[in-house]
Design an enzyme around this catalytic site. Structure first.
Site, short mmCIF file in Angstrom:
data_model
loop_
_atom_site.label_atom_id
_atom_site.label_comp_id
_atom_site.label_asym_id
_atom_site.label_seq_id
_atom_site.Cartn_x
_atom_site.Cartn_y
_atom_site.Cartn_z
N TYR A 1 33.00 48.42 45.37
CA TYR A 1 32.74 48.48 46.89
C TYR A 1 33.45 47.52 47.65
O TYR A 1 32.24 46.37 47.82
CB TYR A 1 31.60 49.11 47.21
N LYS B 1 -1.71 50.82 38.73
CA LYS B 1 -0.91 51.03 40.32
C LYS B 1 0.34 51.04 39.90
O LYS B 1 0.66 50.81 38.87
CB LYS B 1 -1.79 50.14 41.16
C1 LIG Z 1 -2.16 44.18 42.80
C2 LIG Z 1 -4.03 44.16 42.48
C3 LIG Z 1 -3.96 43.17 41.14
C4 LIG Z 1 -3.69 42.64 40.22
O1 LIG Z 1 -2.63 41.61 40.73
P1 LIG Z 1 -1.30 41.79 39.26
O2 LIG Z 1 -1.33 39.64 40.26
O3 LIG Z 1 -0.81 42.04 38.85
O4 LIG Z 1 -2.47 40.73 37.67
C5 LIG Z 1 -5.11 42.64 40.99
N1 LIG Z 1 -6.32 43.06 42.01
C6 LIG Z 1 -5.67 43.80 43.31
C7 LIG Z 1 -7.03 43.63 44.31
C8 LIG Z 1 -4.39 44.19 43.51
O5 LIG Z 1 -4.63 44.76 44.41
#
Ligand SMILES: *Cc1c(COP(=O)(O)O)cnc(C)c1O
Length: 355
Positions: free
Chosen positions: A243, A22
């Protein structure tokens, strides 16, 4: 990255590791990440959105692609068109998907998300258990091919919530004999007494993040970030920098202005106004603090302690890499490595040197 995936798959017992890709594979790029993982033998991917599922499908024609955010109303057709698997997390989603299947649509198996801690997504564990025990017809009608839950604090091995979630989920899995299950995210692979079930869901650790915070990182680094020094200057005591003049030199300091900023996804929260620690750059291995505010395209770094030979116009300094790992960068920006990774900007020149 593929070697990290293999290592995690090795920790998944009789199950195997999928890959969470993702958020553009945590900023790395969905297409290159999915291609490399597919070639490495990964056949199960998890994304958040349908749009990410479509990109994953384009490079992994035979993989199972789960969409974690579940079924938004009216999106069944998009799932079917790209053979995506929704992760169903409510009765409404189950009913909509089951109705679509009964209409004769050819679809990939769906997953059922049971919430055992977070009150975020999924059927609450009690509802999940009654569904599993008493409504086999609904499970059947929705074509559930995977049941999953998600840890709330698996990176904290001492949190008693982990054991509670493991136990709650085991009851649900028992009530669904024959349906593969999934509980482990990255850190879950390093929890004691956690079954791997059939599929695991590592994300962060694939990309080199440390799934065991406070302990040495068992994963190999995947992402490096450098930027070049565009100008150098010496400032005298009392001179203000950046800034709003938020940092004032206490004595003679040598400053380097490097060409990256918050428009590249480097958090402005890594700013270091007077008296506050912010981000760092490594200049020939020497840790050099940011001074003043992070600007849109530029960051000012105090390179007084670095070797003068390394501080030349055009020289590259390290923003991610070596001792400046994702956790250290996250800490410098008052956030976590996950956010650093997923914000990696599109403006960087990206070079893939073997994933
Ligand atoms: C993002 C996510 C993962 C992966 O988690 P990590 O900590 O990056 O390994 C696994 N399961 C779900 C449901 C997630 O949303």
């Amino acid at each position: 990255m593929v070697s990290n995936w293999r290592a995690l798959s090795g920790l998944a017992g009789t199950g195997h590791a999928g890959a969470v890709v993702k958020a553009d594979a945590y900023g790395i790029g969905i297409e290159p990440a999915v291609s490399a993982l597919t070639q490495g033998g990964c056949d199960t991917f998890f994304v958040a959105h349908v749009s990410e599922g479509i990109r994953t499908r384009a490079v992994a024609p035979d993989a199972t692609v789960y969409v974690l955010n579940g079924l938004l109303p009216g999106t069944c057709d998009a799932y079917a068109a790209h053979r995506l698997s929704p992760v169903l997390g409510s009765h409404d989603e189950l009913l909509e998907w089951a109705g679509f299947r009964q209409g004769g649509a050819a679809v990939a198996p769906a997953a059922l998300h049971v919430d055992t801690a977070m009150n975020r997504l999924g059927l609450w564990q009690g509802e999940g258990l009654s569904l599993a025990r008493e409504r086999k017809d609904t499970i059947e009608a929705a074509g559930i091919g995977l049941v999953m839950t998600h840890f709330a604090s698996s990176e904290d091995v001492g949190d008693p919530a982990n054991a509670r979630q493991i136990a709650a989920f085991s009851h649900i899995v028992e009530a669904l004999p024959g349906i593969p299950a999934s509980i482990k995210n990255s850190s879950g692979h390093f929890l004691k007494d956690c079954p791997s079930y059939q599929v695991t869901r590592p994300g962060y650790a694939l990309y080199g993040g440390n799934p065991t915070p406070g302990q040495p990182n068992p994963m190999k680094p995947v992402v490096g970030l450098t930027a070049r020094i565009i100008q150098l200057r010496d400032v005298e005591a009392g001179m203000q920098v950046g800034y709003n003049g938020r940092w004032t030199a206490k004595g003679r300091r040598r400053l380097a202005t490097i060409c990256l900023g918050y428009a590249d996804g480097y958090p402005r929260n890594a700013s270091a106004p007077e008296g506050t620690a912010g981000g760092f750059a490594l200049v020939d291995g020497v840790s050099c603090p940011f001074v003043g505010t992070v600007s849109m395209d530029l960051i000012i770094v105090d390179v007084t302690d670095a070797a003068p030979a390394a501080c030349k116009r055009g020289a590259a300094v390290t923003l991610i890499g070596g001792s400046l790992d994702l956790e250290a960068v996250g800490a410098g920006a008052k956030t976590i490595g996950y956010e650093i990774l997923t914000n990696l900007g599109r403006r960087y020149t990206r070079r893939y040197v073997g994933l």
